[in-house]
Design a protein around this motif. Sequence first.
Motif, PDB file in Angstrom:
ATOM      1  N   GLY A  61      -6.783 -86.929  36.907  1.00 38.26           N
ATOM      2  CA  GLY A  61      -6.212 -86.728  38.077  1.00 38.26           C
ATOM      3  C   GLY A  61      -6.684 -84.901  38.595  1.00 38.26           C
ATOM      4  N   VAL A  62      -7.248 -84.251  37.854  1.00 38.56           N
ATOM      5  CA  VAL A  62      -7.782 -83.032  37.981  1.00 38.56           C
ATOM      6  C   VAL A  62      -8.878 -83.157  39.086  1.00 38.56           C
ATOM      7  CG1 VAL A  62      -8.937 -81.005  36.891  1.00 38.56           C
ATOM      8  CG2 VAL A  62      -7.644 -82.210  35.501  1.00 38.56           C
ATOM      9  N   VAL A  63      -9.701 -84.165  39.072  1.00 39.35           N
ATOM     10  CA  VAL A  63     -10.536 -84.450  40.179  1.00 39.35           C
ATOM     11  C   VAL A  63      -9.737 -85.799  40.832  1.00 39.35           C
ATOM     12  CG1 VAL A  63     -12.971 -85.104  41.325  1.00 39.35           C
ATOM     13  CG2 VAL A  63     -12.390 -83.247  39.395  1.00 39.35           C
ATOM     14  N   PRO A  64      -9.309 -85.790  41.836  1.00 36.96           N
ATOM     15  CA  PRO A  64      -8.696 -87.131  42.330  1.00 36.96           C
ATOM     16  C   PRO A  64      -9.566 -88.270  42.691  1.00 36.96           C
ATOM     17  CG  PRO A  64      -8.139 -85.385  43.825  1.00 36.96           C
ATOM     18  CD  PRO A  64      -8.773 -84.662  42.650  1.00 36.96           C
ATOM     19  N   LEU A 109     -13.157-102.501  33.658  1.00 41.06           N
ATOM     20  CA  LEU A 109     -13.167-101.475  32.339  1.00 41.06           C
ATOM     21  C   LEU A 109     -12.668-100.110  32.721  1.00 41.06           C
ATOM     22  CD1 LEU A 109     -16.401-100.763  30.550  1.00 41.06           C
ATOM     23  CD2 LEU A 109     -14.983 -98.921  31.245  1.00 41.06           C
ATOM     24  N   LEU A 110     -12.963 -99.519  34.187  1.00 37.18           N
ATOM     25  CA  LEU A 110     -12.454 -98.428  34.518  1.00 37.18           C
ATOM     26  C   LEU A 110     -10.805 -98.412  34.772  1.00 37.18           C
ATOM     27  CD1 LEU A 110     -15.171 -97.582  37.266  1.00 37.18           C
ATOM     28  CD2 LEU A 110     -14.740 -96.346  35.149  1.00 37.18           C
ATOM     29  N   ARG A 111     -10.378 -99.571  35.032  1.00 37.10           N
ATOM     30  CA  ARG A 111      -8.984 -99.533  35.636  1.00 37.10           C
ATOM     31  C   ARG A 111      -8.117 -99.582  34.080  1.00 37.10           C
ATOM     32  NH1 ARG A 111      -6.776-103.723  39.614  1.00 37.10           N
ATOM     33  NH2 ARG A 111      -8.543-102.599  40.765  1.00 37.10           N
ATOM     34  N   GLU A 112      -8.630-100.544  33.127  1.00 34.71           N
ATOM     35  CA  GLU A 112      -8.243-100.620  31.830  1.00 34.71           C
ATOM     36  C   GLU A 112      -7.956 -99.569  30.997  1.00 34.71           C
ATOM     37  OE1 GLU A 112      -9.807-104.146  30.585  1.00 34.71           O
ATOM     38  OE2 GLU A 112      -8.942-105.319  32.420  1.00 34.71           O
ATOM     39  N   ALA A 217     -11.709 -93.310  42.012  1.00 28.44           N
ATOM     40  CA  ALA A 217     -10.362 -92.367  42.169  1.00 28.44           C
ATOM     41  C   ALA A 217      -9.506 -92.515  41.207  1.00 28.44           C
ATOM     42  CB  ALA A 217      -9.763 -92.711  43.508  1.00 28.44           C
ATOM     43  N   ASN A 218      -8.973 -91.505  40.792  1.00 26.99           N
ATOM     44  CA  ASN A 218      -7.710 -91.444  39.977  1.00 26.99           C
ATOM     45  C   ASN A 218      -6.720 -92.676  40.346  1.00 26.99           C
ATOM     46  OD1 ASN A 218      -4.502 -90.329  39.516  1.00 26.99           O
ATOM     47  ND2 ASN A 218      -5.722 -89.946  37.765  1.00 26.99           N
ATOM     48  N   ARG A 219      -6.394 -93.466  39.746  1.00 28.93           N
ATOM     49  CA  ARG A 219      -5.499 -94.771  40.030  1.00 28.93           C
ATOM     50  C   ARG A 219      -4.331 -94.256  40.891  1.00 28.93           C
ATOM     51  NH1 ARG A 219      -5.459 -99.909  40.962  1.00 28.93           N
ATOM     52  NH2 ARG A 219      -3.711-101.026  40.266  1.00 28.93           N
ATOM     53  N   ALA A 220      -3.497 -93.518  40.136  1.00 30.78           N
ATOM     54  CA  ALA A 220      -2.403 -92.931  40.821  1.00 30.78           C
ATOM     55  C   ALA A 220      -2.404 -92.059  41.894  1.00 30.78           C
ATOM     56  CB  ALA A 220      -1.462 -91.941  39.895  1.00 30.78           C
TER      57      ALA A 220
END
Length: 326
Positions: A61-64, A109-112, A217-220
């Motif tokens: 999340g440093v780079v959202p 893959l990215l999400r998990e 994007a950072n998911r959060a």
Amino acid sequence: PPIRLKVAGGLADLGQYTRHEQPFWTERVPEITQGRVRAEIAPFDRSGIRGQEMLQLVRLGVVPFGNILLAVAAADDPELNGIDLPVLNPDVATLRRTVILWRPRLSALLRERYGVELLAVYTYPAQVMFCRRPFAALSDLAGRRVRTSSVGQSELLAALGAVPVVIPFADMVGAIRGGVVECAITAAMSGNAIGLHEVTSHLSRLAVGWGVSMFAANRAAWLSLPEEVRGELRDGLRQLEADIWRNAEVETENGLACNAGLPTCVDGRRGRMTVVEERAGDQARRAELVREVVLPSWVRRCGPGCAESWNRYIAPALGVWAGEKR
């Protein structure tokens, strides 16, 4: 007050960023969100960010929101770049098909693994072969020293009997002039811009690779946006993705035209190079290289899980299986 987003875009000074990404975030996003979102964007390579760090910075999340080069991120996770293996996609139509097939796996893959949301897949123009001596096919490169920019390219060239040499982009012309290498792999228009057409005589139409990137994007951070805004951004990013793909196709053809000195050349310097076209026999040899060299090498670096993913998502359409056919 409007929602303010900070975005790390693609490589500075290239058309993908200057003509598409930057105006999208600074001009188009406020329009499609009726002023509810304002974005600041800067190319990652001018923001003190190394390409190798982008995926982890988005994960943290440093780079959202950021543009991630798959070939660079694949140094840590080779499965990410199953989309753009050397000589797998000789033209843009084939690359489009491969991306459609692999995208569900890439998204999952990215999400998990990283908690990252895939929002778009971009491509830079085709990476082609420039040589100072004539060649008619990949097999003619045996014995030549060739500038490469990735592990996969080096493995391919070594299998062809060539000598791969990793050289920075800015040093290519000097390396060819000085005899350090006699061939180089890079985009046709980028090569024209730095003067490769002045020190080489032949270039291939066959794409050795493409330079696929993903916008994620950072998911959060993504889920913290209002649902309506997420929908508007997704719609806008779909259009941006389509525009970038069209630009990559046009720029690839324009680069070939400029290096060959054709009247259709736009925004480039006209050379007198010979464009080497792929022949029927070359297509069979390329398919053999994918089956016997490129895919096995990737699986060795990537592991059995990658072979399973390949056989599930890509092999049925391509007819090329990792390991034994299921």
